[in-house]
Motif scaffolding. Sequence first.
Motif, mmCIF file in Angstrom:
data_model
loop_
_atom_site.group_PDB
_atom_site.id
_atom_site.type_symbol
_atom_site.label_atom_id
_atom_site.label_comp_id
_atom_site.label_asym_id
_atom_site.label_seq_id
_atom_site.Cartn_x
_atom_site.Cartn_y
_atom_site.Cartn_z
ATOM 1 N N ALA A 21 -8.952 -6.947 6.328
ATOM 2 C CA ALA A 21 -7.609 -6.670 6.848
ATOM 3 C C ALA A 21 -7.033 -5.480 6.084
ATOM 4 O O ALA A 21 -7.354 -5.248 4.919
ATOM 5 N N LEU A 22 -6.178 -4.719 6.732
ATOM 6 C CA LEU A 22 -5.593 -3.532 6.110
ATOM 7 C C LEU A 22 -4.840 -3.883 4.831
ATOM 8 O O LEU A 22 -4.881 -3.147 3.848
ATOM 9 N N ARG A 23 -4.167 -5.015 4.822
ATOM 10 C CA ARG A 23 -3.440 -5.450 3.632
ATOM 11 C C ARG A 23 -4.413 -5.647 2.461
ATOM 12 O O ARG A 23 -4.155 -5.245 1.333
ATOM 13 N N GLU A 24 -5.571 -6.261 2.744
ATOM 14 C CA GLU A 24 -6.578 -6.477 1.704
ATOM 15 C C GLU A 24 -7.158 -5.144 1.236
ATOM 16 O O GLU A 24 -7.455 -4.974 0.049
ATOM 17 N N ARG A 25 -7.340 -4.212 2.149
ATOM 18 C CA ARG A 25 -7.844 -2.893 1.763
ATOM 19 C C ARG A 25 -6.865 -2.210 0.812
ATOM 20 O O ARG A 25 -7.281 -1.582 -0.170
ATOM 21 N N ALA A 78 -3.417 3.076 1.354
ATOM 22 C CA ALA A 78 -3.649 4.008 2.464
ATOM 23 C C ALA A 78 -2.997 3.556 3.758
ATOM 24 O O ALA A 78 -2.842 4.347 4.680
ATOM 25 N N TYR A 79 -2.636 2.288 3.838
ATOM 26 C CA TYR A 79 -2.138 1.734 5.092
ATOM 27 C C TYR A 79 -0.704 1.246 4.917
ATOM 28 O O TYR A 79 -0.441 0.383 4.090
ATOM 29 N N PRO A 80 0.220 1.774 5.701
ATOM 30 C CA PRO A 80 1.617 1.356 5.558
ATOM 31 C C PRO A 80 1.817 -0.082 6.043
ATOM 32 O O PRO A 80 1.104 -0.563 6.921
ATOM 33 N N GLU A 81 2.782 -0.740 5.448
ATOM 34 C CA GLU A 81 3.140 -2.101 5.851
ATOM 35 C C GLU A 81 4.610 -2.097 6.222
ATOM 36 O O GLU A 81 5.438 -1.634 5.452
ATOM 37 N N SER A 82 4.924 -2.581 7.401
ATOM 38 C CA SER A 82 6.299 -2.562 7.895
ATOM 39 C C SER A 82 6.755 -3.956 8.270
ATOM 40 O O SER A 82 5.963 -4.769 8.743
ATOM 41 N N SER A 83 8.026 -4.206 8.075
ATOM 42 C CA SER A 83 8.634 -5.452 8.512
ATOM 43 C C SER A 83 8.801 -5.397 10.029
ATOM 44 O O SER A 83 8.942 -4.319 10.616
ATOM 45 N N LEU A 84 8.802 -6.538 10.672
ATOM 46 C CA LEU A 84 8.992 -6.579 12.120
ATOM 47 C C LEU A 84 10.372 -6.056 12.512
ATOM 48 O O LEU A 84 10.579 -5.634 13.647
#
Length: 86
Positions: free
Chosen positions: A12-16, A28-34
């Motif tokens: 998963a991108l979060r794990e990466r 490297a992967y952005p995380e956004s709130s809903l």
Amino acid sequence: MSASSISRCERALRERNELLLAAGYAPAYPESSLDDPVLAPVRTAIDHILRGHLPYPALVVDRGGDLVAANTAFDLITEGAADEPV
């Protein structure tokens, strides 16, 4: 582990992102709130799907099992129930 090998792994991108941080790299992967304005089309689609399930109850949960959204039929069947498990 290199940044390129982490980006190719099937996680998963979060794990990466966690692996990248552990290896000393920036995520490297952005995380956004809903609720983020960028995800407004996603929220609109979720609301449309929930309304489409009426008159039957429908809900959306996150990866932790927490309630994210529900339609009005779900509200009716849970009326009077405790908000948190006892």
